[in-house]
Design a protein around this motif. Structure first.
Motif, PDB file in Angstrom:
ATOM      1  N   PHE A  82      56.196  32.905  40.400  1.00 14.52           N
ATOM      2  CA  PHE A  82      55.676  33.459  41.653  1.00 14.52           C
ATOM      3  C   PHE A  82      54.299  34.049  41.419  1.00 14.52           C
ATOM      4  N   ALA A  83      53.427  33.829  42.401  1.00 15.52           N
ATOM      5  CA  ALA A  83      52.126  34.495  42.341  1.00 15.52           C
ATOM      6  C   ALA A  83      52.137  35.611  43.370  1.00 15.52           C
ATOM      7  N   VAL A  84      51.767  36.791  42.962  1.00 11.00           N
ATOM      8  CA  VAL A  84      51.626  37.884  43.911  1.00 11.00           C
ATOM      9  C   VAL A  84      50.140  38.201  43.985  1.00 11.00           C
ATOM     10  N   ILE A  85      49.580  37.893  45.182  1.00  8.51           N
ATOM     11  CA  ILE A  85      48.131  38.089  45.320  1.00  8.51           C
ATOM     12  C   ILE A  85      47.922  39.305  46.197  1.00  8.51           C
ATOM     13  N   GLU A  86      47.190  40.247  45.699  1.00  8.29           N
ATOM     14  CA  GLU A  86      46.904  41.437  46.493  1.00  8.29           C
ATOM     15  C   GLU A  86      45.425  41.443  46.803  1.00  8.29           C
ATOM     16  N   ARG A  87      45.135  41.434  48.100  1.00  4.60           N
ATOM     17  CA  ARG A  87      43.721  41.570  48.465  1.00  4.60           C
ATOM     18  C   ARG A  87      43.526  42.963  49.004  1.00  4.60           C
ATOM     19  N   PRO A  88      42.723  43.754  48.304  1.00  5.23           N
ATOM     20  CA  PRO A  88      42.533  45.123  48.774  1.00  5.23           C
ATOM     21  C   PRO A  88      41.742  45.125  50.078  1.00  5.23           C
ATOM     22  N   GLY A  89      41.873  46.164  50.877  1.00  7.20           N
ATOM     23  CA  GLY A  89      41.052  46.296  52.070  1.00  7.20           C
ATOM     24  C   GLY A  89      39.593  46.366  51.664  1.00  7.20           C
ATOM     25  N   ARG A  90      38.716  45.821  52.543  1.00  9.20           N
ATOM     26  CA  ARG A  90      37.294  45.870  52.194  1.00  9.20           C
ATOM     27  C   ARG A  90      36.578  46.805  53.151  1.00  9.20           C
ATOM     28  N   PRO A  91      35.584  47.518  52.655  1.00  7.82           N
ATOM     29  CA  PRO A  91      34.849  48.420  53.553  1.00  7.82           C
ATOM     30  C   PRO A  91      34.107  47.631  54.626  1.00  7.82           C
ATOM     31  N   ALA A  92      33.977  48.221  55.812  1.00  5.53           N
ATOM     32  CA  ALA A  92      33.340  47.538  56.941  1.00  5.53           C
ATOM     33  C   ALA A  92      31.939  47.064  56.582  1.00  5.53           C
ATOM     34  N   ARG A  98      45.159  27.228  39.523  1.00  2.00           N
ATOM     35  CA  ARG A  98      43.866  26.947  40.177  1.00  2.00           C
ATOM     36  C   ARG A  98      43.916  27.347  41.647  1.00  2.00           C
ATOM     37  N   SER A  99      45.013  26.966  42.305  1.00  2.00           N
ATOM     38  CA  SER A  99      45.058  27.199  43.755  1.00  2.00           C
ATOM     39  C   SER A  99      45.204  28.686  44.079  1.00  2.00           C
ATOM     40  N   THR A 100      45.732  29.459  43.144  1.00  2.00           N
ATOM     41  CA  THR A 100      45.892  30.899  43.422  1.00  2.00           C
ATOM     42  C   THR A 100      44.777  31.727  42.812  1.00  2.00           C
ATOM     43  N   GLY A 101      44.038  31.157  41.880  1.00  2.00           N
ATOM     44  CA  GLY A 101      42.951  31.894  41.233  1.00  2.00           C
ATOM     45  C   GLY A 101      43.479  32.918  40.219  1.00  2.00           C
ATOM     46  N   LEU A 102      44.711  32.764  39.793  1.00  2.00           N
ATOM     47  CA  LEU A 102      45.281  33.720  38.811  1.00  2.00           C
ATOM     48  C   LEU A 102      45.354  33.072  37.420  1.00  2.00           C
ATOM     49  N   SER A 121      36.725  49.537  62.860  1.00  2.00           N
ATOM     50  CA  SER A 121      37.529  50.104  61.779  1.00  2.00           C
ATOM     51  C   SER A 121      36.666  50.208  60.516  1.00  2.00           C
ATOM     52  N   GLY A 122      36.929  51.276  59.736  1.00  2.00           N
ATOM     53  CA  GLY A 122      36.096  51.555  58.559  1.00  2.00           C
ATOM     54  C   GLY A 122      36.328  50.574  57.430  1.00  2.00           C
ATOM     55  N   ALA A 123      37.479  49.937  57.436  1.00  2.00           N
ATOM     56  CA  ALA A 123      37.783  48.978  56.371  1.00  2.00           C
ATOM     57  C   ALA A 123      38.856  48.038  56.881  1.00  2.00           C
ATOM     58  N   SER A 124      38.958  46.876  56.244  1.00  2.00           N
ATOM     59  CA  SER A 124      40.027  45.961  56.636  1.00  2.00           C
ATOM     60  C   SER A 124      41.308  46.363  55.916  1.00  2.00           C
ATOM     61  N   GLN A 125      42.458  45.996  56.471  1.00  2.00           N
ATOM     62  CA  GLN A 125      43.760  46.314  55.859  1.00  2.00           C
ATOM     63  C   GLN A 125      43.936  45.511  54.569  1.00  2.00           C
ATOM     64  N   PRO A 126      44.559  46.149  53.562  1.00  2.00           N
ATOM     65  CA  PRO A 126      44.859  45.357  52.363  1.00  2.00           C
ATOM     66  C   PRO A 126      45.909  44.303  52.716  1.00  2.00           C
ATOM     67  N   VAL A 127      45.849  43.193  52.016  1.00  2.00           N
ATOM     68  CA  VAL A 127      46.777  42.103  52.287  1.00  2.00           C
ATOM     69  C   VAL A 127      47.526  41.768  51.009  1.00  2.00           C
ATOM     70  N   ARG A 128      48.879  41.635  51.119  1.00  2.00           N
ATOM     71  CA  ARG A 128      49.665  41.241  49.961  1.00  2.00           C
ATOM     72  C   ARG A 128      50.330  39.925  50.307  1.00  2.00           C
ATOM     73  N   GLU A 129      50.181  38.973  49.427  1.00  2.00           N
ATOM     74  CA  GLU A 129      50.712  37.647  49.716  1.00  2.00           C
ATOM     75  C   GLU A 129      51.490  37.172  48.498  1.00  2.00           C
ATOM     76  N   GLU A 130      52.667  36.615  48.756  1.00  2.00           N
ATOM     77  CA  GLU A 130      53.459  36.054  47.654  1.00  2.00           C
ATOM     78  C   GLU A 130      53.518  34.562  47.802  1.00  2.00           C
ATOM     79  N   ARG A 131      53.321  33.849  46.715  1.00  2.00           N
ATOM     80  CA  ARG A 131      53.455  32.395  46.811  1.00  2.00           C
ATOM     81  C   ARG A 131      54.389  31.886  45.727  1.00  2.00           C
ATOM     82  N   ARG A 132      55.276  31.021  46.139  1.00  2.00           N
ATOM     83  CA  ARG A 132      56.229  30.439  45.217  1.00  2.00           C
ATOM     84  C   ARG A 132      55.573  29.259  44.527  1.00  2.00           C
ATOM     85  N   GLY A 133      55.711  29.192  43.241  1.00  2.00           N
ATOM     86  CA  GLY A 133      55.081  28.111  42.485  1.00  2.00           C
ATOM     87  C   GLY A 133      56.108  27.168  41.888  1.00  2.00           C
ATOM     88  N   PRO A 134      55.724  26.422  40.869  1.00  2.00           N
ATOM     89  CA  PRO A 134      56.666  25.493  40.209  1.00  2.00           C
ATOM     90  C   PRO A 134      57.656  26.261  39.331  1.00  2.00           C
TER      91      PRO A 134
END
Lengths: 744, 306
Positions: free
Chosen positions: A108-118, A87-91, A60-73
């Motif tokens: 809430f932290a919404v972390i979006e990791r874009p797809g990366r090129p192969a 610290r744990s989310t890097g935001l 595959s030419g790139a990896s799929q983007p990933v969206r992750e939600e994490r509940r915080g305090p």
């Protein structure tokens, strides 16, 4: 979907490591790519002496983007908790979302990791693969710190699709990946660039490199057999050598030559071993005579003189090697002609077998004695067995075996024949080492069997006597293999012998040697007398008591010690045999608990008997009757055991049919009487098949009895009578095997 | 195409001029009895530390057990090795090596030159490396090693070491079957000499000495002496009272290690060391080599700076 091509170009990779390395490269890279979110259609790894290559199709030419939600305090949580979450989310705080929740405002932290090129992923994965590559042995070079099997010179790493090829940007310790490789070291050393795998493989071929190891091997075998066929000869097959040689060349050129007349009379095994070990030559045999007449060598280059110089050089080296071999052969034969193998064996007195177990000569003395003891039981003449044992290791002192240890035994056979010894003795020289592994052939000639058993039992008894038993994965003296060898010798030849007796005798022989310094003459006399009596009494214990009682008062501490220790050591060694037997039989489909059930029976040191019993029981338990009888037995045994525990008595006597009330009860009485009547002769005849069928006949009456009859009846007379009858079931079964050991 | 050499000495001379041309310092043999060129301090000690180094030399070597009274076509108790050591190993060392074969008349386009796995280990020096034996038409002509450890120390940078067994290589190049028949100088010289003219008698004498005459009691004693002397030298304080300088006598101590190693080889040839003792003696020599290596890395040549 691009294709990926990787080549790691280095100085010469050891042949034995290439196949594994190509597989490791494929595994590590594909695993890494998949883990990073890429997919691929197919992958293949390749190796030559100078390169590892990997081709991956449909990446595959790139990896799929990933969206992750994490509940915080909670939004109003203490600063510390919020900082920890950041610290744990890097935001940062302003990147968090605040959402309403049942309990109030929550971050809430919404972390979006874009797809990366192969390409980016490939670079990362390949760099990590190279740095962590699992070479069996690796090295550094120059002033760098990178490790590889030998200096790594260049990395080719390209992604290609219809649009063309793109070099993956990557640098490791100053090596910058590109699209360039090189051909054959001498025939096409200039660099060239490639655009994809097909281009790579084709250009390599025109630069005198065959990328695929199996293609090189096929080519070698094809040319070698053709050249041999043309001369009316055949190449001796050797798949291991073929693989190795295919790993020594990028451009195989098969050359064959004649072996000098002077050497044709050497044993074919000597020619083969010398040519293979020293020069990686194939042997070419005359099918009519079995003689090795020519050799095949595989060069890595085509030359303008069609290999004439190479062949001449190889021939010269071969002549020098074979001159050595011929020298050894003639010297050895001279010694045999002068004084026989006995003269050759003389030097074994100066060769240590093990620092606690004495010299090879000491060992041979013990083996000789034991081989004589064993001989009558395996149909061999005791004198012949002893003679064979005396000289079976003489060839360890020959010059030929000194040079080629693999030829031990075989040379002994040749030299024994040269001395004019009996064929049975000559054969034992070679065969007594066997079987060497679980698939090696087992000797079947009586003299060979006697010496093979004596050799292995002596080794085991010796290491048990000095308490150097195998532990975990450590078995430096291959004792497990020796025990398995004994098991296979006994079972394959259907030998009926009691191992205890021979283990005891050999343990005692070792103990006498180990204590010879410390013990006084009387002690040694006592011990030797015990040794002489073991055959009569069957085991050490009874012989010891008989002799010691007769010599009352004259025994020292050494004798006492040995008397105390030998039986325990002997039991321990026998149980080692039983463990090995379980492993062996497991491979033949017999469960370990079935063997345990049979081990409890008398004569368990007679392995043939033990296995007959276990096999019959195993088959029986596999039938419906067997399975049900086992359940019936267990039920009877449980009821009986509970009753015995509760009442504090043993119910084992006096069941009487006159107290039987129910028809089923009467029927069972009759069945049990019949069974015990039939079982005795079957057991006597060791007809375990018959014994099992007798047991099978019990199944229906037992089932019917439990169906209809209440054992624990109100009436105590009835109850006792029934319990006593259950005891008959237990007794009959116990005569065949200890069924309480059977699981399930 | 280079013309073929005509004699044993011409092969040595060509190797000398080739490696001089590659910038190696042309050293001379070490003036002690050693088992192999590796024992020369220019290899063993100079492979340690981070200072760049490039040297080549012929080293007469002795293997007492290989004596055959001058009768065996290939075996000698005294023979020559040609040794090249370059630190850090240059990236084109294989090509440089192939160039040296060309210089002595081995044309790689008609021969089959191969690098076959052969890892090197010297238990007495506490050293190991990875590399190959180099085959020419099926014959081993050199040993090629990337040193990884010497005297128990990791080599950083790594030295590349080439060792040529000169007699065997020369016999091959010159097409001679028995070492004693090999021309030592040009056969057209006014006084042509063969290898046998030079060495046959000494091979006989040393074979007899090594196998029968060498006094084993004395050898055992000398071994102990060398061992003790090595330790004594290394125990001396670093500051030399006479010169007022910091002087660690790593080389003199290492001489004693070389001595002990050769004495062990002689004892081995006399057959007075049992299999179990053998390991113990090798361990004792290794302990000396390690101590010397420890000392050398504290010297200036070993990369020490105050």
């Amino acid at each position: 979907m691009p294709d990926l091509l990787i080549e790691l170009f280095s100085e010469e990779i050891p042949a034995r490591m290439q196949a594994r390395a190509a597989a490791d490269l494929k595994r590590l890279v594909t695993d890494g790519l998949v883990e990073a979110g890429l997919t691929y259609a197919a992958a293949a790894g390749f190796s030559t002496p100078r390169r590892l290559a990997l081709s991956i199709e449909g990446l595959s030419g790139a990896s799929q983007p990933v969206r992750e939600e994490r509940r915080g305090p909670k939004a109003d949580a203490p600063d510390k908790a919020i900082e920890g979450f950041l610290r744990s989310t890097g935001l940062t705080r302003d990147q968090l979302e605040t959402r309403a929740d049942k309990k109030g405002e929550v971050l809430f932290a919404v972390i979006e990791r874009p797809g990366r090129p192969a390409a980016e992923i490939v670079a990362e994965v390949l760099a990590r693969t190279i740095r962590e590559f699992p070479w069996p042995k690796s090295m550094r070079w120059g002033a760098g710190s990178l490790r590889w099997v030998r200096p790594l010179h260049s990395i080719l790493c390209i992604l290609s699709d219809e649009g063309g090829a793109e070099t993956v940007p990557l640098e490791i310790d100053g090596i910058v990946a590109g699209d360039v490789t090189r051909g054959h070291r001498f025939m096409a050393p200039e660099p060239f660039s490639v655009v994809d795998f097909d281009d790579y493989e084709a250009k390599l071929k025109s630069a005198f490199v065959i990328l695929r190891p199996d293609e090189r091997a096929d080519h070698i075998w094809h040319d070698a057999t053709n050249q041999a066929f043309a001369a009316g000869l055949e190449v001796v097959e050797d798949p291991g050598l073929l693989t190795e040689v295919a790993g020594l060349v990028e451009w195989p050129v098969v050359l064959s030559g004649a072996i000098g007349q002077d050497f044709l009379d050497l044993p074919p095994e000597v020619l083969r071993t010398s040519m293979k070990e020293h020069q990686k030559f194939f042997s070419v045999r005359n099918p009519k005579t079995g003689r090795i007449e020519r050799f095949v060598t595989v060069a890595n280059i085509e030359t303008r003189d069609q290999g004439a110089t190479i062949l001449a050089g190889n021939g010269k080296v071969l002549a020098a090697r074979l001159s050595d071999a011929k020298f050894f052969w003639e010297n050895d034969l001279r010694i045999v002609a002068e004084g026989g193998l006995a003269a050759m064996a003389a030097g074994l007195a100066n060769v240590t077998f093990h620092n606690k177990l004495g010299s090879q000569a000491d060992r041979i003395t013990r083996i000789t004695a034991l081989a004589g003891d064993i001989a009558p039981l395996v149909g061999a003449d005791a004198g012949e067995a002893r003679k064979a044992a005396e000289i079976c290791k003489a060839d360890l002192q020959s010059e030929m075996v000194g040079e080629f240890p693999d030829l031990q035994g075989l040379m002994g056979r040749y030299y024994a024949k040269a001395e004019g010894l009996d064929d049975a003795i000559a054969e034992a020289c070679e065969a007594h080492y066997r079987p060497l592994g679980p698939t090696d052939t087992v000797p079947d000639a009586p003299v060979s069997i006697a010496v093979a058993l004596a050799d292995k039992i002596d080794t085991l008894a010796g290491f048990w006597a000095i308490d150097e038993k195998p532990t975990g994965s450590k078995d430096p003296f291959a004792l497990r293999r020796a025990a398995l060898g004994i098991i296979r010798l006994i079972l394959t030849n259907d030998l009926r012998l009691s191992l205890d007796r021979f283990i005891d005798a050999q343990l005692l022989r070792h103990k006498i040697e180990l204590n010879r310094e410390e013990a006084n003459d009387d002690d040694i006399d006592t011990l030797e007398e015990i040794l002489a009596e073991i055959g009569k009494y069957g085991v050490f214990g009874s012989a010891f008591r008989a002799v010691v009682d007769a010599r009352k008062g004259k025994n020292g501490k050494v004798v006492d010690d040995i008397g105390k220790r030998v039986p325990d050591v002997s039991d321990d060694l026998l149980s080692f045999f039983h463990d090995r037997l379980k492993v062996h039989l497991r491979d033949h489909g017999v469960r370990h608990d079935v063997i345990d059930a049979c081990l409890a029976m008398p004569g368990s040191d007679d392995l043939t008997l033990l296995v007959k019993r276990a096999t019959a029981l195993s088959e029986f338990l596999g039938t419906e009757d067997g399975e049900n009888l086992l359940q019936g037995f267990k039920r009877a045994n449980n009821i009986l055991t509970q009753a015995e525990e509760a009442d504090g008595v043993e119910y084992s006597f006096g069941a009487d049919v006159k107290f039987a009330e129910e028809a089923e009860e009467k029927a069972l009485f009759a069945a049990l009487a019949r069974a015990s009547e039939q079982l005795a002769p079957a057991m006597e005849a060791e007809d375990f098949g018959k014994a099992m069928s007798v047991m099978a006949d019990l199944r229906a009456p037992i089932d019917a009895f439990f169906e209809a009859v209440q054992v624990n009846a109100e009436n105590s007379v009835l109850r006792r009578n029934r319990l006593n009858m259950l005891s008959q079931i237990r007794g009959i079964c116990a005569g065949v095997a200890d069924l309480t050991r059977i699981e399930g | 195409m280079t013309e073929k050499p005509k004699s044993f000495q011409e092969i040595i001379l060509r190797l000398q001029s080739y490696w001089a041309g590659q910038g190696c310092a042309m050293l001379q043999p070490y003036d002690m009895e050693v088992g192999a060129g590796t024992f020369h301090p220019a290899t063993t000690l100079r492979a340690l530390g981070d200072k760049a180094w490039a040297a080549a030399y012929v080293q007469p070597s002795r293997r007492p057990t290989d004596g055959r009274y001058g009768e065996n076509p290939n075996r000698l108790q005294h023979y020559y090795q040609y040794q090249v050591i370059i630190k850090p190993s240059p990236p084109d060392l294989q090509d440089l090596y192939l160039g040296s074969l060309a210089a002595i008349g081995i044309d790689a386009s008609v021969h089959d030159v191969r690098f076959v796995e052969d890892d090197w280990e010297s238990p007495t020096l506490g050293a190991w490396g990875l590399g190959w034996e180099v085959w020419c038409d099926g014959m081993e002509v050199s040993q090629f090693t990337y040193f990884q450890q010497v005297g128990g120390h990791d080599c950083h940078p790594v030295s590349g070491e080439l060792t040529y067994g000169l007699e065997r290589l020369a016999m091959y190049v010159l097409g001679v079957d028995h070492v004693m028949d090999m021309p030592f100088n040009d056969p057209k010289s006014p006084i042509p000499l063969t290898y046998g003219d030079v060495f046959r008698q000494t091979e006989e004498e040393y074979s007899r000495h090594n196998f029968d005459l060498a006094s084993t009691d004395q050898l055992f004693r000398h071994f102990e002496d060398a061992e003790a002397e090595c330790a004594r030298i290394l125990a001396a304080p670093e500051d030399d009272p006479r010169s007022g300088k910091r002087i660690i006598a790593a080389h003199p101590a290492y001489d004693q290690c070389i001595k002990a190693s050769h004495l062990f080889n002689l004892l081995d040839a006399r057959g007075v060391i049992s299999v179990t003792e053998r390991q113990a003696y090798i361990g004792r020599v290794r302990a000396l080599a390690k101590a010397c290596a420890d000392a050398f890395v504290r010297t200036e040549a070993g990369g020490y700076s105050a």
